[in-house]
Write a protein that holds these residues in place. Structure first.
Motif, PDB file in Angstrom:
ATOM      1  N   GLY A  35      10.092 -14.759  -5.180  1.00 21.99           N
ATOM      2  CA  GLY A  35      10.246 -15.543  -3.961  1.00 21.99           C
ATOM      3  C   GLY A  35      10.147 -14.667  -2.729  1.00 21.99           C
ATOM      4  O   GLY A  35      10.118 -13.424  -2.806  1.00 21.99           O
ATOM      5  N   LYS A  36      10.115 -15.306  -1.573  1.00 22.66           N
ATOM      6  CA  LYS A  36       9.958 -14.606  -0.301  1.00 22.66           C
ATOM      7  C   LYS A  36      11.064 -13.571  -0.087  1.00 22.66           C
ATOM      8  O   LYS A  36      10.798 -12.447   0.348  1.00 22.66           O
ATOM      9  N   ASP A  37      12.313 -13.925  -0.373  1.00 22.82           N
ATOM     10  CA  ASP A  37      13.422 -12.994  -0.189  1.00 22.82           C
ATOM     11  C   ASP A  37      13.312 -11.808  -1.144  1.00 22.82           C
ATOM     12  O   ASP A  37      13.608 -10.667  -0.769  1.00 22.82           O
ATOM     13  N   GLN A  38      12.901 -12.063  -2.373  1.00 22.50           N
ATOM     14  CA  GLN A  38      12.725 -10.973  -3.335  1.00 22.50           C
ATOM     15  C   GLN A  38      11.594 -10.040  -2.900  1.00 22.50           C
ATOM     16  O   GLN A  38      11.706  -8.818  -3.025  1.00 22.50           O
ATOM     17  N   LEU A  39      10.511 -10.624  -2.391  1.00 29.18           N
ATOM     18  CA  LEU A  39       9.400  -9.802  -1.911  1.00 29.18           C
ATOM     19  C   LEU A  39       9.835  -8.938  -0.728  1.00 29.18           C
ATOM     20  O   LEU A  39       9.406  -7.791  -0.610  1.00 29.18           O
ATOM     21  N   ALA A  40      10.714  -9.454   0.125  1.00 32.69           N
ATOM     22  CA  ALA A  40      11.224  -8.666   1.246  1.00 32.69           C
ATOM     23  C   ALA A  40      12.002  -7.453   0.732  1.00 32.69           C
ATOM     24  O   ALA A  40      11.882  -6.349   1.285  1.00 32.69           O
ATOM     25  N   VAL A  41      12.781  -7.623  -0.320  1.00 28.40           N
ATOM     26  CA  VAL A  41      13.523  -6.506  -0.912  1.00 28.40           C
ATOM     27  C   VAL A  41      12.549  -5.503  -1.524  1.00 28.40           C
ATOM     28  O   VAL A  41      12.714  -4.289  -1.373  1.00 28.40           O
ATOM     29  N   ILE A  42      11.511  -6.000  -2.207  1.00 20.54           N
ATOM     30  CA  ILE A  42      10.515  -5.115  -2.811  1.00 20.54           C
ATOM     31  C   ILE A  42       9.815  -4.305  -1.724  1.00 20.54           C
ATOM     32  O   ILE A  42       9.623  -3.087  -1.862  1.00 20.54           O
ATOM     33  N   ILE A  43       9.429  -4.958  -0.637  1.00 18.64           N
ATOM     34  CA  ILE A  43       8.768  -4.264   0.474  1.00 18.64           C
ATOM     35  C   ILE A  43       9.688  -3.204   1.053  1.00 18.64           C
ATOM     36  O   ILE A  43       9.269  -2.062   1.303  1.00 18.64           O
ATOM     37  N   GLU A  53       8.902   0.808   1.074  1.00 25.14           N
ATOM     38  CA  GLU A  53       8.908   1.584   2.316  1.00 25.14           C
ATOM     39  C   GLU A  53       9.894   2.743   2.221  1.00 25.14           C
ATOM     40  O   GLU A  53       9.602   3.863   2.644  1.00 25.14           O
ATOM     41  N   THR A  54      11.069   2.488   1.642  1.00 27.13           N
ATOM     42  CA  THR A  54      12.071   3.540   1.461  1.00 27.13           C
ATOM     43  C   THR A  54      11.554   4.611   0.511  1.00 27.13           C
ATOM     44  O   THR A  54      11.665   5.816   0.795  1.00 27.13           O
ATOM     45  N   ALA A  55      10.970   4.194  -0.609  1.00 29.30           N
ATOM     46  CA  ALA A  55      10.431   5.142  -1.586  1.00 29.30           C
ATOM     47  C   ALA A  55       9.322   5.985  -0.958  1.00 29.30           C
ATOM     48  O   ALA A  55       9.245   7.194  -1.184  1.00 29.30           O
ATOM     49  N   HIS A  56       8.475   5.364  -0.146  1.00 31.55           N
ATOM     50  CA  HIS A  56       7.387   6.080   0.531  1.00 31.55           C
ATOM     51  C   HIS A  56       7.960   7.136   1.473  1.00 31.55           C
ATOM     52  O   HIS A  56       7.505   8.289   1.492  1.00 31.55           O
ATOM     53  N   ARG A  57       8.963   6.754   2.261  1.00 26.38           N
ATOM     54  CA  ARG A  57       9.587   7.695   3.191  1.00 26.38           C
ATOM     55  C   ARG A  57      10.220   8.865   2.438  1.00 26.38           C
ATOM     56  O   ARG A  57      10.034  10.032   2.803  1.00 26.38           O
ATOM     57  N   VAL A  58      10.965   8.568   1.377  1.00 28.46           N
ATOM     58  CA  VAL A  58      11.603   9.614   0.578  1.00 28.46           C
ATOM     59  C   VAL A  58      10.541  10.563   0.011  1.00 28.46           C
ATOM     60  O   VAL A  58      10.696  11.785   0.046  1.00 28.46           O
ATOM     61  N   GLN A  59       9.455   9.991  -0.506  1.00 24.11           N
ATOM     62  CA  GLN A  59       8.396  10.820  -1.093  1.00 24.11           C
ATOM     63  C   GLN A  59       7.774  11.735  -0.045  1.00 24.11           C
ATOM     64  O   GLN A  59       7.510  12.908  -0.309  1.00 24.11           O
ATOM     65  N   GLU A  60       7.521  11.221   1.146  1.00 25.35           N
ATOM     66  CA  GLU A  60       6.953  12.047   2.212  1.00 25.35           C
ATOM     67  C   GLU A  60       7.919  13.152   2.632  1.00 25.35           C
ATOM     68  O   GLU A  60       7.513  14.288   2.867  1.00 25.35           O
ATOM     69  N   GLU A  61       9.211  12.816   2.722  1.00 29.66           N
ATOM     70  CA  GLU A  61      10.212  13.828   3.068  1.00 29.66           C
ATOM     71  C   GLU A  61      10.262  14.924   2.004  1.00 29.66           C
ATOM     72  O   GLU A  61      10.349  16.112   2.329  1.00 29.66           O
ATOM     73  N   GLN A  62      10.191  14.539   0.744  1.00 34.40           N
ATOM     74  CA  GLN A  62      10.263  15.522  -0.335  1.00 34.40           C
ATOM     75  C   GLN A  62       8.987  16.354  -0.426  1.00 34.40           C
ATOM     76  O   GLN A  62       9.032  17.531  -0.787  1.00 34.40           O
ATOM     77  N   THR A  63       7.863  15.757  -0.083  1.00 34.50           N
ATOM     78  CA  THR A  63       6.609  16.522  -0.026  1.00 34.50           C
ATOM     79  C   THR A  63       6.714  17.591   1.057  1.00 34.50           C
ATOM     80  O   THR A  63       6.343  18.750   0.837  1.00 34.50           O
ATOM     81  N   ALA A  64       7.228  17.218   2.216  1.00 36.38           N
ATOM     82  CA  ALA A  64       7.410  18.179   3.307  1.00 36.38           C
ATOM     83  C   ALA A  64       8.387  19.280   2.889  1.00 36.38           C
ATOM     84  O   ALA A  64       8.166  20.459   3.198  1.00 36.38           O
ATOM     85  N   ARG A  65       9.440  18.913   2.172  1.00 35.83           N
ATOM     86  CA  ARG A  65      10.401  19.904   1.698  1.00 35.83           C
ATOM     87  C   ARG A  65       9.712  20.919   0.790  1.00 35.83           C
ATOM     88  O   ARG A  65       9.891  22.131   0.945  1.00 35.83           O
ATOM     89  N   LEU A  66       8.899  20.439  -0.155  1.00 37.34           N
ATOM     90  CA  LEU A  66       8.204  21.336  -1.070  1.00 37.34           C
ATOM     91  C   LEU A  66       7.235  22.253  -0.343  1.00 37.34           C
ATOM     92  O   LEU A  66       7.095  23.435  -0.677  1.00 37.34           O
TER      93      LEU A  66
END
Length: 155
Positions: free
Chosen positions: A123-131, A135-148
């Motif tokens: 549903g729409k609310d579930q898709l909002a949580v997935i999005i 977005e959070t996972a993408h940010r974390v991955q970019e931060e960890q790439t910069a750390r490495l």
């Protein structure tokens, strides 16, 4: 956090998802007769067509020489063309060919269709949580790439 809060299971599933992405990219590269770097460059070009060689260097995080080599291979494979920018003759624009667009449809079209069908169960609310999660996972991955990248290279 306790082990039964689901966080560990999400981490395991994310790792499995990353491995499936890697396996898919490897299969796609093999199918198209490309290496993984060239496939990544082609994907960037397809997303922002045309793209200058300098923009590709930045987006792919490659050296200018490595970018030129990748463009050379993609051009030989019939997936891109180079043209001078009419507004700036010193700038080279790299464009995807129809063969690249056909390959994109063949390789990624079915994935997009299957993904769309799979997401329709939410549903729409579930898709909002997935999005939000993505977005959070993408940010974390970019931060960890910069750390490495900030750590000394092991020899």
């Amino acid at each position: 956090m306790s082990k039964d809060d689901g966080v560990d299971e999400v981490a395991v599933r994310m790792r499995m998802l990353q491995q499936s992405f890697d396996a898919f990219d490897e299969a796609a590269a093999n199918l198209l007769g490309l290496n993984r770097t060239d496939l990544r460059c082609l994907d960037l070009i397809l997303a922002k067509d045309p793209m200058s060689a300098g923009e590709l260097t930045t987006a792919a995080k490659l050296s200018p020489a490595a970018t030129t080599t990748a463009i050379d291979r993609l051009e030989r494979a019939g997936f891109v063309t180079r043209n001078r920018d009419a507004a700036n003759r010193r700038r080279v624009l790299v464009s995807a060919t129809e063969a690249a667009r056909a390959a994109e449809r063949e390789v990624y079209g079915p994935v997009g269709e299957a993904g769309t069908m799979a997401l329709r169960r939410y549903g729409k609310d579930q898709l909002a949580v997935i999005i939000d999660f993505l977005e959070t996972a993408h940010r974390v991955q970019e931060e960890q790439t910069a750390r490495l990248k900030g750590l000394p290279v092991r020899e």
